[in-house]
Structures are given as C-alpha cells and as structure tokens.
Design a protein around this motif. Sequence first.
Motif, PDB file in Angstrom:
ATOM      1  N   TYR A   1      -0.559  -6.112  17.534  1.00 55.46           N
ATOM      2  CA  TYR A   1      -0.895  -5.264  16.382  1.00 55.46           C
ATOM      3  C   TYR A   1      -2.097  -4.364  16.711  1.00 55.46           C
TER       4      TYR A   1
ATOM      5  N   THR B   1      -2.043  -7.823   0.136  1.00 57.56           N
ATOM      6  CA  THR B   1      -0.586  -7.673   0.110  1.00 57.56           C
ATOM      7  C   THR B   1      -0.039  -8.895   0.828  1.00 57.56           C
ATOM      8  N   ARG B   2       1.271  -8.947   0.973  1.00 59.66           N
ATOM      9  CA  ARG B   2       1.846 -10.102   1.705  1.00 59.66           C
ATOM     10  C   ARG B   2       1.307 -10.142   3.140  1.00 59.66           C
TER      11      ARG B   2
ATOM     12  N   ILE C   1       0.847  -1.202   0.000  1.00 61.31           N
ATOM     13  CA  ILE C   1       0.000   0.000   0.000  1.00 61.31           C
ATOM     14  C   ILE C   1       0.881   1.251   0.000  1.00 61.31           C
TER      15      ILE C   1
ATOM     16  N   ALA D   1      -5.891  -4.144   1.578  1.00 61.34           N
ATOM     17  CA  ALA D   1      -5.557  -4.617   0.230  1.00 61.34           C
ATOM     18  C   ALA D   1      -4.961  -6.012   0.344  1.00 61.34           C
TER      19      ALA D   1
ATOM     20  N   ASP E   1      12.064   2.659   3.233  1.00 57.32           N
ATOM     21  CA  ASP E   1      11.695   1.251   3.466  1.00 57.32           C
ATOM     22  C   ASP E   1      12.946   0.445   3.816  1.00 57.32           C
TER      23      ASP E   1
HETATM   24  N1  LIG Z   1      -2.835  -4.881   3.756  1.00 58.48           N
HETATM   25  C1  LIG Z   1      -3.902  -4.618   4.480  1.00 58.48           C
HETATM   26  O1  LIG Z   1      -5.024  -5.087   4.218  1.00 58.48           O
HETATM   27  C2  LIG Z   1      -3.788  -3.699   5.669  1.00 58.48           C
HETATM   28  C3  LIG Z   1      -4.913  -3.568   6.492  1.00 58.48           C
HETATM   29  C4  LIG Z   1      -4.854  -2.692   7.585  1.00 58.48           C
HETATM   30  C5  LIG Z   1      -3.699  -1.986   7.821  1.00 58.48           C
HETATM   31  N2  LIG Z   1      -2.610  -2.133   7.028  1.00 58.48           N
HETATM   32  C6  LIG Z   1      -1.415  -1.341   7.339  1.00 58.48           C
HETATM   33  O2  LIG Z   1      -1.031  -0.618   6.185  1.00 58.48           O
HETATM   34  C7  LIG Z   1       0.395  -0.501   6.159  1.00 58.48           C
HETATM   35  C8  LIG Z   1       0.933  -1.069   4.840  1.00 58.48           C
HETATM   36  O3  LIG Z   1       0.616  -2.457   4.808  1.00 58.48           O
HETATM   37  P1  LIG Z   1       0.953  -3.396   3.542  1.00 58.48           P
HETATM   38  O4  LIG Z   1      -0.128  -4.392   3.472  1.00 58.48           O
HETATM   39  O5  LIG Z   1       1.278  -2.575   2.362  1.00 58.48           O
HETATM   40  O6  LIG Z   1       2.246  -4.152   4.088  1.00 58.48           O
HETATM   41  P2  LIG Z   1       3.605  -4.590   3.347  1.00 58.48           P
HETATM   42  O7  LIG Z   1       4.207  -5.656   4.180  1.00 58.48           O
HETATM   43  O8  LIG Z   1       3.365  -4.870   1.903  1.00 58.48           O
HETATM   44  O9  LIG Z   1       4.504  -3.243   3.429  1.00 58.48           O
HETATM   45  C9  LIG Z   1       5.021  -2.788   4.633  1.00 58.48           C
HETATM   46  C10 LIG Z   1       6.402  -2.223   4.334  1.00 58.48           C
HETATM   47  O10 LIG Z   1       6.932  -1.662   5.554  1.00 58.48           O
HETATM   48  C11 LIG Z   1       8.339  -1.894   5.540  1.00 58.48           C
HETATM   49  N3  LIG Z   1       8.859  -1.804   6.905  1.00 58.48           N
HETATM   50  C12 LIG Z   1       8.715  -2.703   7.908  1.00 58.48           C
HETATM   51  N4  LIG Z   1       9.345  -2.284   9.011  1.00 58.48           N
HETATM   52  C13 LIG Z   1       9.902  -1.074   8.720  1.00 58.48           C
HETATM   53  C14 LIG Z   1      10.649  -0.154   9.466  1.00 58.48           C
HETATM   54  N5  LIG Z   1      11.001  -0.381  10.735  1.00 58.48           N
HETATM   55  N6  LIG Z   1      11.056   1.002   8.856  1.00 58.48           N
HETATM   56  C15 LIG Z   1      10.742   1.244   7.554  1.00 58.48           C
HETATM   57  N7  LIG Z   1      10.021   0.367   6.796  1.00 58.48           N
HETATM   58  C16 LIG Z   1       9.600  -0.763   7.371  1.00 58.48           C
HETATM   59  C17 LIG Z   1       8.492  -3.287   4.942  1.00 58.48           C
HETATM   60  O11 LIG Z   1       9.788  -3.501   4.428  1.00 58.48           O
HETATM   61  C18 LIG Z   1       7.407  -3.261   3.853  1.00 58.48           C
HETATM   62  O12 LIG Z   1       7.923  -2.909   2.589  1.00 58.48           O
HETATM   63  C19 LIG Z   1       0.912  -1.215   7.405  1.00 58.48           C
HETATM   64  O13 LIG Z   1       1.090  -0.292   8.462  1.00 58.48           O
HETATM   65  C20 LIG Z   1      -0.215  -2.164   7.747  1.00 58.48           C
HETATM   66  O14 LIG Z   1      -0.197  -2.504   9.116  1.00 58.48           O
HETATM   67  C21 LIG Z   1      -2.625  -2.982   5.959  1.00 58.48           C
END
Ligand SMILES: NC(=O)c1ccc[n+]([C@@H]2O[C@H](COP(=O)([O-])OP(=O)(O)OC[C@H]3O[C@@H](n4cnc5c(N)ncnc54)[C@H](O)[C@@H]3O)[C@@H](O)[C@H]2O)c1
Length: 307
Positions: free
Chosen positions: A164, A198-199, A19, A196, A38
């Motif tokens: 979380y 995602t992983r 995202i 979304a 990142d």
């Molecule tokens: N995917 C979903 O459905 C969803 C739902 C609710 C909330 N979220 C939140 O949205 C955000 C993005 O989620 P996503 O699904 O794209 O996850 P993702 O795992 O695809 O991306 C997260 C990114 O954060 C980076 N990261 C991790 N620790 C870090 C740090 N200490 N410093 C800098 N970068 C760091 C990782 O390398 C990764 O590229 C997150 O905060 C997640 O908790 C996602």
Amino acid sequence: MKKSLEGRVAIVTGGGGGIGGEVSKWLAKEGAAVVVNDVGSDLSGGGFSSTPADGIVSEIIGSGGDAVANYDSVAQPDGAKRIVNAAMSMFGRLDIVCHAAGIVRDRMVFNMLEEEWDDVINVHLYGALNIVAEAVPIMKSQSYGRIILFSSVSALGNLGQCNYSAAKGGQIGIVQGLADELKVDNITINAVFPGADTRMTEGMSSTARAYIEQWGVSAESSDAQGIRSSVRNAPKVAYLCTEAAANITGQVIGVFGPPMTVYSQRVLMRKLYKSNAWQFDDLDFAIGSSLNRNIPESRLGGKYEQR
Ligand SMILES: NC(=O)c1ccc[n+]([C@@H]2O[C@H](COP(=O)([O-])OP(=O)(O)OC[C@H]3O[C@@H](n4cnc5c(N)ncnc54)[C@H](O)[C@@H]3O)[C@@H](O)[C@H]2O)c1
C-alpha cells in the motif's frame, strides 16, 4: 447563485465507498454531473456488487443532482476506458477525475504473497495510470482538467503495508511527474492524503486516535466522531476540482479532519562536497559526523565543503 462546478463532468473511482461516496455527493452538490464508478468489492478486492455505486447515484438524483453508475474495475486498462466512455456517452465531456478506489491487503513483507502485492498495486497505482491515461487526451482537447489521486499518509511508511505504501508513494510520483506536462493545457493534478473512519480503517483505531489527539481533541470526546467522518474530506477535495484552484498543481494536500494541509516536496537538505574521489575512510569520517547536521568548517580539516 451559480454553483462552482455547474456544467462540469466528474468521474469518481471508488465513488460508492466511504470517502469516495462523500466526494461524489459534494461534487454533485456543486453542480457537476458525476460518474460514480465502483466495483463494490470487499476490502481486499474480492467480490462484486452494484449496490455501493447505485446507492450514491440514488442519493445524488434524490437531491436534484445528476449522476450515473459504472461498475468497471479501474485496475484494468479496458475498465478505465469504459469508465471514461461512460462519462463521454452520458454527459459529452470530462473535466474532473478523482481516483479514490482502494483496497488493502496488509501483511509483513516476509509473509506477503505475490498476489497481495499485485492486487494493491493494480488498484491504486495502475488504476491511477489507467484512468489518467484515458482522461488526459480528452482534457487536453478541452484545455481544462482537474485530477486528484487519493494517496495516503501511509506513503510515508506504515507497518505491514509495504504494498500500500509503495502504491500510494507511486501516486505521488505520477502527480509530480505529470504536473508540468499537463500545466500547458490548464490541467492540474494533485494527490490528497485523506482520512476517515471507514471499513478501511476499522483495524487501525490507534492510528486514528493518534491523529485526533494531535489536534488537541480527545478521541473519546463527542467531536471525535464528526472529525473522523468521510464528509470532512469532501469540500476540500471538491474545491481542488474548481476553476479557482487553477494554480494548485503537483502538490500533496492533507484533507483529513479539521485542517487542510500542504506537504513539503523532497528537497536536498545538505551536501558534503569533495572534488577528488571519495575513499571509504572519508565517508566514514565525514558522513558519520556531519551529513545530517552542519558542523564548524574547522572540524572538517579543510577536506570537504558543506554546501
Ligand atoms: N479511510 C482512510 O482513513 C484513508 C486514509 C488514507 C487514504 N485513504 C484512501 O482513500 C480512498 C478511499 O478510502 P475509503 O476509506 O473510503 O475506502 P472504502 O473501502 O470505503 O472505499 C473504497 C471503494 O473502492 C472500491 N474499489 C475497490 N477496488 C476497485 C476497483 N478496482 N475499481 C473501482 N472501484 C474499486 C470499493 O468497492 C470501495 O467502495 C482509498 O484510495 C484509500 O486508500 C483512505
């Protein structure tokens, strides 16, 4: 036509991820110069790779935008300082912070290791504090700022995710705690509930399915894939980063899929009032029968008031 974020400088933590990557690209498309931060960790926070941030930066530059990669961890105060320094040294100002970095270390509470709690709190919650604390003095000096914390609907509770949920709920606390404090300097701060495929959600397909079906779209339908894509979040997040969103602050905004939603704040729902001290018998009678619903005053025997 002038783009809505022309001349603005943004940081996206986790900006190389699912995202965060789409948000980085959308901010750039609207004209912002973007620090794509990142660490390129694995889902549980281990490892390092420059590839995710570099990949998004290449895409942005390839489309005519401006971006620079940064690989520091937002979980550490020094890392956050270096991320903000990257924006200042490369672009000379800082207008937008999107904190999308995230990891998960799911476990039922009775099996959760201390480090699994700490790692998740460190990235999401301390990460938010670290980057906000570094960015705010600069935003104050510019009398302008837009801050978005990527919370989650899991802030409302989710099985096996108490670390979380606590971190994501804590982000909402930061938003509500800071909204008034920052308003005087024309800085807004909001939390979003993104979503979304995602992983991060690979193991949660039943949750995704439940979301989609709420909107009357079968999870098997051809639209379902598009609805669950990361990019569906990006324009809504980017809009909250524009000047036009000046009056939106202290809110929790859902940005997942087709709708854009706003969540209620916690408000006092009902009060049972008794002027002299409550005894356990009073509580047993009054709370059990009426704290969560209005009942006729006559049934309260004149002992309590519903307010
Ligand atoms: N995917 C979903 O459905 C969803 C739902 C609710 C909330 N979220 C939140 O949205 C955000 C993005 O989620 P996503 O699904 O794209 O996850 P993702 O795992 O695809 O991306 C997260 C990114 O954060 C980076 N990261 C991790 N620790 C870090 C740090 N200490 N410093 C800098 N970068 C760091 C990782 O390398 C990764 O590229 C997150 O905060 C997640 O908790 C996602």
